[in-house]
Write a protein that holds these residues in place. Sequence first.
Motif, PDB file in Angstrom:
ATOM      1  N   UNK A  49     158.670  48.664   4.309  1.00 50.97           N
ATOM      2  CA  UNK A  49     158.532  48.100   5.649  1.00 50.97           C
ATOM      3  C   UNK A  49     157.684  48.999   6.545  1.00 50.97           C
ATOM      4  N   UNK A  50     157.109  48.397   7.576  1.00 52.52           N
ATOM      5  CA  UNK A  50     156.360  49.115   8.595  1.00 52.52           C
ATOM      6  C   UNK A  50     157.358  49.595   9.643  1.00 52.52           C
ATOM      7  N   UNK A  51     157.402  50.911   9.865  1.00 52.23           N
ATOM      8  CA  UNK A  51     158.364  51.484  10.811  1.00 52.23           C
ATOM      9  C   UNK A  51     158.166  50.963  12.227  1.00 52.23           C
ATOM     10  N   UNK A  52     156.969  50.551  12.553  1.00 49.24           N
ATOM     11  CA  UNK A  52     156.681  50.036  13.886  1.00 49.24           C
ATOM     12  C   UNK A  52     157.244  48.660  14.160  1.00 49.24           C
ATOM     13  N   UNK A  53     157.784  48.008  13.138  1.00 52.42           N
ATOM     14  CA  UNK A  53     158.328  46.661  13.310  1.00 52.42           C
ATOM     15  C   UNK A  53     159.842  46.620  13.152  1.00 52.42           C
ATOM     16  N   UNK A  54     160.479  47.780  13.206  1.00 50.57           N
ATOM     17  CA  UNK A  54     161.941  47.830  13.148  1.00 50.57           C
ATOM     18  C   UNK A  54     162.492  47.581  14.542  1.00 50.57           C
ATOM     19  N   UNK A  55     163.363  46.618  14.650  1.00 48.02           N
ATOM     20  CA  UNK A  55     164.066  46.357  15.909  1.00 48.02           C
ATOM     21  C   UNK A  55     165.337  47.196  15.982  1.00 48.02           C
ATOM     22  N   UNK A  56     166.064  47.296  14.847  1.00 52.43           N
ATOM     23  CA  UNK A  56     167.310  48.065  14.826  1.00 52.43           C
ATOM     24  C   UNK A  56     167.693  48.385  13.390  1.00 52.43           C
ATOM     25  N   UNK A  57     168.494  49.423  13.253  1.00 57.52           N
ATOM     26  CA  UNK A  57     169.138  49.723  11.978  1.00 57.52           C
ATOM     27  C   UNK A  57     170.616  49.454  12.218  1.00 57.52           C
ATOM     28  N   UNK A  58     171.138  48.475  11.492  1.00 50.31           N
ATOM     29  CA  UNK A  58     172.501  47.990  11.710  1.00 50.31           C
ATOM     30  C   UNK A  58     173.302  48.146  10.419  1.00 50.31           C
ATOM     31  N   UNK A  59     174.033  49.242  10.317  1.00 51.10           N
ATOM     32  CA  UNK A  59     174.818  49.488   9.111  1.00 51.10           C
ATOM     33  C   UNK A  59     173.912  49.654   7.904  1.00 51.10           C
ATOM     34  N   UNK A  60     174.087  48.788   6.913  1.00 49.61           N
ATOM     35  CA  UNK A  60     173.288  48.844   5.687  1.00 49.61           C
ATOM     36  C   UNK A  60     172.079  47.926   5.730  1.00 49.61           C
ATOM     37  N   UNK A  61     171.716  47.472   6.931  1.00 53.59           N
ATOM     38  CA  UNK A  61     170.572  46.568   7.072  1.00 53.59           C
ATOM     39  C   UNK A  61     169.614  47.078   8.139  1.00 53.59           C
ATOM     40  N   UNK A  62     168.370  46.713   7.958  1.00 50.74           N
ATOM     41  CA  UNK A  62     167.375  46.957   8.995  1.00 50.74           C
ATOM     42  C   UNK A  62     167.004  45.585   9.557  1.00 50.74           C
ATOM     43  N   UNK A  63     166.914  45.500  10.879  1.00 51.76           N
ATOM     44  CA  UNK A  63     166.546  44.248  11.541  1.00 51.76           C
ATOM     45  C   UNK A  63     165.088  44.398  11.972  1.00 51.76           C
ATOM     46  N   UNK A  64     164.270  43.493  11.500  1.00 52.33           N
ATOM     47  CA  UNK A  64     162.842  43.545  11.804  1.00 52.33           C
ATOM     48  C   UNK A  64     162.536  42.779  13.089  1.00 52.33           C
ATOM     49  N   UNK A  65     161.321  42.955  13.607  1.00 52.00           N
ATOM     50  CA  UNK A  65     160.894  42.261  14.828  1.00 52.00           C
ATOM     51  C   UNK A  65     161.086  40.752  14.745  1.00 52.00           C
ATOM     52  N   UNK A  66     160.902  40.187  13.559  1.00 57.23           N
ATOM     53  CA  UNK A  66     161.009  38.735  13.387  1.00 57.23           C
ATOM     54  C   UNK A  66     162.455  38.287  13.145  1.00 57.23           C
ATOM     55  N   UNK A  67     163.423  39.194  13.389  1.00 58.36           N
ATOM     56  CA  UNK A  67     164.863  38.941  13.216  1.00 58.36           C
ATOM     57  C   UNK A  67     165.313  38.932  11.751  1.00 58.36           C
ATOM     58  N   UNK A  68     164.405  39.132  10.820  1.00 56.61           N
ATOM     59  CA  UNK A  68     164.793  39.179   9.412  1.00 56.61           C
ATOM     60  C   UNK A  68     165.609  40.442   9.171  1.00 56.61           C
ATOM     61  N   UNK A  69     166.689  40.292   8.402  1.00 57.57           N
ATOM     62  CA  UNK A  69     167.572  41.414   8.075  1.00 57.57           C
ATOM     63  C   UNK A  69     167.355  41.768   6.607  1.00 57.57           C
ATOM     64  N   UNK A  70     167.088  43.057   6.345  1.00 62.07           N
ATOM     65  CA  UNK A  70     166.820  43.514   4.989  1.00 62.07           C
ATOM     66  C   UNK A  70     167.832  44.590   4.604  1.00 62.07           C
TER      67      UNK A  70
END
Length: 92
Positions: A49-70
């Motif tokens: 992932x591109x670090x500039x598009x991280x909205x949040x790190x939520x537990x074991x998931x990263x939330x991207x700008x587009x709301x996708x959770x990975x």
Amino acid sequence: MILCILRRKVVEAVIHTISENFKANMTTEEIWKQLDDKVFAHIHVSYIINLGHIRAIDGDEVVMDNEERLLIARSHKQNLKEKHMEFVRRMV
């Protein structure tokens, strides 16, 4: 975000950009070698992932700008947090 999917021994990478998606027959490791590790993070065997598009790190998931959770692999979680903090500090 870069997503790599293994299908019948063929690796198909789907590279998501802001405007379009691209497909390539490469593994995440092959793609990773071509990227700047100060801007990108390998968070799972299938995700870069591109670090500039991280909205949040939520537990074991990263939330991207587009709301996708990975999902973040346990082995990558601490490194992701550190890299993201370094990235944010550089942007300030």
